[in-house]
Design a protein around this motif. Structure first.
Motif, PDB file in Angstrom:
ATOM      1  N   HIS A 131      49.439  23.844  23.476  1.00  0.00           N
ATOM      2  CA  HIS A 131      49.631  23.403  24.864  1.00  0.00           C
ATOM      3  C   HIS A 131      48.536  22.421  25.267  1.00  0.00           C
ATOM      4  CE1 HIS A 131      50.358  23.626  29.199  1.00  0.00           C
ATOM      5  NE2 HIS A 131      49.056  23.847  29.349  1.00  0.00           N
ATOM      6  N   ASN A 132      47.293  22.738  24.953  1.00  0.00           N
ATOM      7  CA  ASN A 132      46.184  21.865  25.331  1.00  0.00           C
ATOM      8  C   ASN A 132      46.249  20.518  24.618  1.00  0.00           C
ATOM      9  OD1 ASN A 132      45.093  23.744  27.081  1.00  0.00           O
ATOM     10  ND2 ASN A 132      43.689  24.611  25.570  1.00  0.00           N
ATOM     11  N   ILE A 133      46.623  20.536  23.329  1.00  0.00           N
ATOM     12  CA  ILE A 133      46.756  19.277  22.585  1.00  0.00           C
ATOM     13  C   ILE A 133      47.842  18.414  23.213  1.00  0.00           C
ATOM     14  CG2 ILE A 133      47.484  18.271  20.393  1.00  0.00           C
ATOM     15  CD1 ILE A 133      46.120  20.573  18.959  1.00  0.00           C
ATOM     16  N   ALA A 134      48.992  19.032  23.480  1.00  0.00           N
ATOM     17  CA  ALA A 134      50.131  18.281  24.016  1.00  0.00           C
ATOM     18  C   ALA A 134      49.825  17.707  25.393  1.00  0.00           C
ATOM     19  CB  ALA A 134      51.365  19.177  24.067  1.00  0.00           C
ATOM     20  N   THR A 135      49.322  18.536  26.291  1.00  0.00           N
ATOM     21  CA  THR A 135      49.082  18.067  27.657  1.00  0.00           C
ATOM     22  C   THR A 135      47.945  17.055  27.717  1.00  0.00           C
ATOM     23  OG1 THR A 135      47.683  20.031  28.040  1.00  0.00           O
ATOM     24  CG2 THR A 135      49.987  20.153  28.744  1.00  0.00           C
ATOM     25  N   LYS A 136      46.922  17.201  26.865  1.00  0.00           N
ATOM     26  CA  LYS A 136      45.808  16.253  26.874  1.00  0.00           C
ATOM     27  C   LYS A 136      46.255  14.883  26.374  1.00  0.00           C
ATOM     28  CE  LYS A 136      41.537  15.153  27.594  1.00  0.00           C
ATOM     29  NZ  LYS A 136      41.004  15.134  28.975  1.00  0.00           N
ATOM     30  N   ILE A 137      47.012  14.869  25.296  1.00  0.00           N
ATOM     31  CA  ILE A 137      47.494  13.581  24.774  1.00  0.00           C
ATOM     32  C   ILE A 137      48.443  12.929  25.778  1.00  0.00           C
ATOM     33  CG2 ILE A 137      48.956  12.540  23.004  1.00  0.00           C
ATOM     34  CD1 ILE A 137      47.672  14.402  20.986  1.00  0.00           C
ATOM     35  N   ASN A 138      49.328  13.710  26.377  1.00  0.00           N
ATOM     36  CA  ASN A 138      50.221  13.159  27.403  1.00  0.00           C
ATOM     37  C   ASN A 138      49.443  12.608  28.594  1.00  0.00           C
ATOM     38  OD1 ASN A 138      52.518  13.752  25.956  1.00  0.00           O
ATOM     39  ND2 ASN A 138      53.038  15.593  27.108  1.00  0.00           N
ATOM     40  N   GLU A 139      48.374  13.311  28.964  1.00  0.00           N
ATOM     41  CA  GLU A 139      47.555  12.858  30.094  1.00  0.00           C
ATOM     42  C   GLU A 139      46.888  11.518  29.782  1.00  0.00           C
ATOM     43  OE1 GLU A 139      43.403  14.169  32.276  1.00  0.00           O
ATOM     44  OE2 GLU A 139      44.644  15.723  31.352  1.00  0.00           O
ATOM     45  N   ALA A 172      38.329  10.933  21.313  1.00  0.00           N
ATOM     46  CA  ALA A 172      37.338  11.742  22.026  1.00  0.00           C
ATOM     47  C   ALA A 172      37.911  13.092  22.439  1.00  0.00           C
ATOM     48  CB  ALA A 172      36.831  10.987  23.251  1.00  0.00           C
ATOM     49  N   ALA A 173      39.237  13.117  22.703  1.00  0.00           N
ATOM     50  CA  ALA A 173      39.865  14.371  23.118  1.00  0.00           C
ATOM     51  C   ALA A 173      39.750  15.437  22.036  1.00  0.00           C
ATOM     52  CB  ALA A 173      41.334  14.126  23.455  1.00  0.00           C
ATOM     53  N   GLU A 195      34.277  19.508  23.469  1.00  0.00           N
ATOM     54  CA  GLU A 195      34.190  20.972  23.447  1.00  0.00           C
ATOM     55  C   GLU A 195      34.533  21.509  24.833  1.00  0.00           C
ATOM     56  OE1 GLU A 195      30.292  21.929  22.040  1.00  0.00           O
ATOM     57  OE2 GLU A 195      30.788  21.517  19.945  1.00  0.00           O
ATOM     58  N   ASP A 196      35.823  21.507  25.130  1.00  0.00           N
ATOM     59  CA  ASP A 196      36.298  21.876  26.466  1.00  0.00           C
ATOM     60  C   ASP A 196      37.137  23.147  26.493  1.00  0.00           C
ATOM     61  OD1 ASP A 196      35.100  19.596  27.472  1.00  0.00           O
ATOM     62  OD2 ASP A 196      36.923  18.377  27.315  1.00  0.00           O
ATOM     63  N   TYR A 197      37.263  23.837  25.360  1.00  0.00           N
ATOM     64  CA  TYR A 197      38.265  24.898  25.284  1.00  0.00           C
ATOM     65  C   TYR A 197      37.649  26.205  24.777  1.00  0.00           C
ATOM     66  CZ  TYR A 197      40.813  20.534  25.410  1.00  0.00           C
ATOM     67  OH  TYR A 197      41.244  19.288  25.750  1.00  0.00           O
ATOM     68  N   THR A 198      38.155  27.313  25.311  1.00  0.00           N
ATOM     69  CA  THR A 198      37.751  28.645  24.852  1.00  0.00           C
ATOM     70  C   THR A 198      38.992  29.402  24.410  1.00  0.00           C
ATOM     71  OG1 THR A 198      37.924  29.523  27.104  1.00  0.00           O
ATOM     72  CG2 THR A 198      35.755  28.770  26.379  1.00  0.00           C
ATOM     73  N   LEU A 199      38.801  30.349  23.477  1.00  0.00           N
ATOM     74  CA  LEU A 199      39.934  31.121  22.972  1.00  0.00           C
ATOM     75  C   LEU A 199      40.579  31.959  24.066  1.00  0.00           C
ATOM     76  CD1 LEU A 199      38.656  32.412  19.499  1.00  0.00           C
ATOM     77  CD2 LEU A 199      40.449  30.735  19.917  1.00  0.00           C
ATOM     78  N   ASN A 200      39.752  32.635  24.849  1.00  0.00           N
ATOM     79  CA  ASN A 200      40.273  33.497  25.906  1.00  0.00           C
ATOM     80  C   ASN A 200      39.223  33.644  27.005  1.00  0.00           C
ATOM     81  OD1 ASN A 200      38.580  35.959  25.349  1.00  0.00           O
ATOM     82  ND2 ASN A 200      39.661  35.856  23.393  1.00  0.00           N
ATOM     83  N   SER A 229      32.731  32.858  25.963  1.00  0.00           N
ATOM     84  CA  SER A 229      32.068  31.705  26.579  1.00  0.00           C
ATOM     85  C   SER A 229      31.917  30.543  25.604  1.00  0.00           C
ATOM     86  CB  SER A 229      30.690  32.110  27.111  1.00  0.00           C
ATOM     87  OG  SER A 229      29.886  32.629  26.061  1.00  0.00           O
ATOM     88  N   LYS A 230      32.076  30.798  24.302  1.00  0.00           N
ATOM     89  CA  LYS A 230      31.928  29.736  23.309  1.00  0.00           C
ATOM     90  C   LYS A 230      33.019  28.689  23.493  1.00  0.00           C
ATOM     91  CE  LYS A 230      31.651  28.848  18.322  1.00  0.00           C
ATOM     92  NZ  LYS A 230      32.625  27.751  18.347  1.00  0.00           N
ATOM     93  N   ARG A 231      32.613  27.435  23.584  1.00  0.00           N
ATOM     94  CA  ARG A 231      33.556  26.345  23.779  1.00  0.00           C
ATOM     95  C   ARG A 231      33.790  25.632  22.453  1.00  0.00           C
ATOM     96  NH1 ARG A 231      34.245  26.517  29.010  1.00  0.00           N
ATOM     97  NH2 ARG A 231      35.685  24.765  29.028  1.00  0.00           N
ATOM     98  N   SER A 232      35.016  25.149  22.278  1.00  0.00           N
ATOM     99  CA  SER A 232      35.427  24.587  20.992  1.00  0.00           C
ATOM    100  C   SER A 232      36.171  23.273  21.189  1.00  0.00           C
ATOM    101  CB  SER A 232      36.349  25.562  20.248  1.00  0.00           C
ATOM    102  OG  SER A 232      35.797  26.843  20.174  1.00  0.00           O
ATOM    103  N   THR A 233      36.225  22.502  20.113  1.00  0.00           N
ATOM    104  CA  THR A 233      37.090  21.332  20.063  1.00  0.00           C
ATOM    105  C   THR A 233      38.464  21.791  19.569  1.00  0.00           C
ATOM    106  OG1 THR A 233      36.527  20.808  17.770  1.00  0.00           O
ATOM    107  CG2 THR A 233      35.104  19.898  19.491  1.00  0.00           C
TER     108      THR A 233
END
Length: 613
Positions: free
Chosen positions: A361-369, A513-514, A518-523, A527-531
């Protein structure tokens, strides 16, 4: 004692020794029988024959009538059985959890087959190649192709997880049916044992062994309490609720959710219901809400004894619905503290489904954005506006008024860069219900937060219609996503050339760059942020760590079970050597009684024939 009376002593020895030999042979025959408990002979003296009473003597004159086979002892240790059944339920809980984790690892392909990691890396490579030469039709085609492969592979993984969920769902029904059948059998055995033992003469030891074996197997599937009443009946509770009690077996009911098809075990005696025209009971999701067999509002913990039973582990792993990115968007919903009854954080499959879907979801919406920004899409801010009070007003193609806050809009009369043939902004990832952009007419000036007019009143514009939680077909989740078909046929639509003919390196760099942001967390609990790339690595690591913990606990439980079972066998197991020595002992006793009778017989014959008595 008269010689004729002495024959009673010999005959009692013969009979008792023969019965003892039969018991020993029965033990030896069942050495390998599952659940069989060795039977131990207990002998005692028969009642005495009183010859005379003398108040001046210490004892009256009495003559013994021999030995009797008083009873067969059923050798069991109640406390060892109790511990064994509790730990076997815990062992089964972690065995199921381990099997589920191994299946999830297999679905992701990280243990064997094609790993999903490859799809992520291939797409990332295509983005990097695109950034090197944005205007190349080759890199554009590769970018679209790798995106399509990513979606296809993600959907295959998600479908595999969903299929395994369905498999676990069928296991739930099978286990509930099995538990109910065990309850009925225990009830039948209670009655059979009571009939045999009511006279106070016989012990129904073999039937007791069968009943105890059922309790052993029942304890693997659920957390049980049990005991034996004064009349020999066994009562059983499951999760603190009566299951077998007195003359009744309170069978578990099973409710199939109309939306998901998932089965939920419940106690019919604790649920409300309505009846149809034929008098059949009708249960609903709401009517059984307070009658669930298993409550998942408590932490799974050994200290709390909430980690017992294979059925509970199966239900917990399966979850109660197909999870998606919405389940990890809110911390309370994720942890089940929002009152909805969800337990996503504790369910292995739902947790993986939600976190995996969130990645796509994050990949799709970020690329669309990013593509939308290149096409001129900007964010309007209608917060606190007068009139509607909720946002800006638009008129859709059907003439209906649509009010939107923080709307994403762009003018319809743009230069056509990053637009499709119909003029709408390109969405590389679309839903199966169509693009998120709709052509509307501004019913007032559409401005940004600084008051800049983005679209004037009366002008046509493209408005992004956000996902509607109540309309599953509008969600940008794995099940709905696809690559825009027009873009699949013509990847060169992307162009990456600005109206002045120069390369749009900025948009290509934004895509690159998207993937490194490091803007994403598993749940919500982490607190750990990931690409995008490291997110999937973190997901796999989380699964591996959880699987390692479950596997370690399961192996420790195996050792515990072996030690408890060894202790049980020392008490109740059949030893061939011991039984053979008993056989020799009882055979010798039989022979001694036989010789005793022969001696009495010879003495009688001598008295009758020789002395003429």
């Amino acid at each position: 004692m008269p010689l004729m009376g002495s024959l009673y002593v010999g005959s009692s020895g013969l009979q008792t020794s023969q019965n003892a030999l039969n018991t020993t042979a029965h033990n030896l025959t069942n050495t390998e029988t599952t659940g069989y408990v060795r039977q131990q002979v207990q002998q005692s003296t028969r009642s005495y024959l009183q010859l005379s009473v003398d108040v001046r003597s210490v004892n009256n004159k009495q003559v013994g009538l021999g030995v009797t086979y008083s009873r067969v002892k059923h050798i069991r240790d109640y406390f060892l059985d109790k511990i064994y059944r509790r730990e076997s339920g815990r062992s089964m809980f972690y065995e199921v959890s381990t099997e589920v984790m191994e299946e999830v690892e297999g679905q992701l392909g990280e243990m064997h087959g094609e790993a999903f990691q490859t799809s992520i890396e291939d797409f990332w490579t295509a983005v990097q190649e695109l950034a090197k030469d944005p205007a190349s039709s080759v890199t554009q085609g590769l970018f679209v192709q790798r995106g399509a492969e990513l979606i296809q592979r993600a959907q295959a993984v998600y479908k595999g997880l969903s299929a395994y969920q369905d498999n676990l769902n069928m296991q739930v029904k099978e286990q509930v049916d099995k538990i109910n059948s065990y309850g009925k059998k225990i009830l039948q055995l209670n009655e059979a044992i009571r009939k045999i033992e009511s006279g106070g003469i016989e012990q129904a030891n073999d039937l007791r062994d069968t009943r105890d074996q059922l309790l052993d197997e029942l304890s693997e599937m659920a957390n049980i309490n049990y005991g034996e009443s004064v009349n020999g009946d066994v009562w059983v509770q499951i999760e603190g609720v009566d299951f077998v009690k007195g003359p009744r077996c309170f069978e578990m009911g099973i409710f199939a959710d109309e939306e998901t098809g998932f089965y939920t075990p419940f106690w019919p005696q604790n649920a409300s219901y309505t009846t149809d025209a034929n008098g059949n009971k009708i249960y609903t999701k709401e009517s059984i809400a307070n009658a669930h067999v298993f409550k998942f509002n408590r932490e799974i913990s050994t200290d709390l004894n909430t980690d017992i039973g294979g059925l509970k582990a199966t239900l917990l792993a399966r979850g109660d619905h197909r999870a998606d990115y919405r389940d990890v968007a809110d911390k309370d919903k994720y942890n089940g503290t929002d009152g909805s009854g969800n337990f996503v954080s504790q369910s292995v499959i739902m947790n993986v489904q939600a976190e995996f879907d969130q990645l796509i979801h994050n990949i799709a919406t970020k690329i669309n954005e990013i593509l939308g920004t290149a096409a001129g899409v900007e964010t309007a801010d209608g917060t606190g506006k007068a009139g509607a009070g909720k946002g800006f007003e638009f008129i859709d193609k059907d003439g209906k008024t649509v009010v939107m806050t923080d709307a994403r809009v762009c003018r319809a009369d743009s230069d056509g860069y990053m637009r499709k043939d119909d003029g709408s902004p390109i969405e590389m990832f679309t839903t199966r219900s169509g693009s998120g952009y709709q052509k509307m007419t501004a019913n007032e000036d559409i401005t940004d937060k600084d008051g800049k007019i983005l679209v004037a009143k009366g002008q046509e514009c493209w408005v992004y219609v956000p996902e509607d939680p109540n309309n599953p077909s509008s969600l940008y989740n794995i099940e709905n996503l696809q690559i825009d078909q027009e873009l699949m046929q013509k990847p060169s639509m992307l162009g990456f050339r600005l109206p002045d003919g120069s390369e749009d390196q900025a948009t290509a760099d934004a895509l690159k760059a998207a993937f490194t942001a490091e803007d994403y967390t598993l749940n919500p609990n982490l607190s750990k942020r990931s690409t995008f790339v490291s997110y999937y690595t973190d997901l796999v690591s989380q699964i591996a760590n959880t699987g390692y913990v479950s596997r370690s606990i399961y192996l420790n439980q195996q050792d515990t079970m072996e030690s408890i079972e060894s202790a049980r066998q020392q008490v109740s197991g059949v030893s061939s050597d011991e039984e053979l020595s008993n056989m020799i002992k009882f055979q010798n006793a039989y022979n001694a009684s036989s010789r005793y009778i022969n001696v009495i017989d010879e003495m009688l014959e001598h008295l009758l024939s020789t002395l003429g008595v």
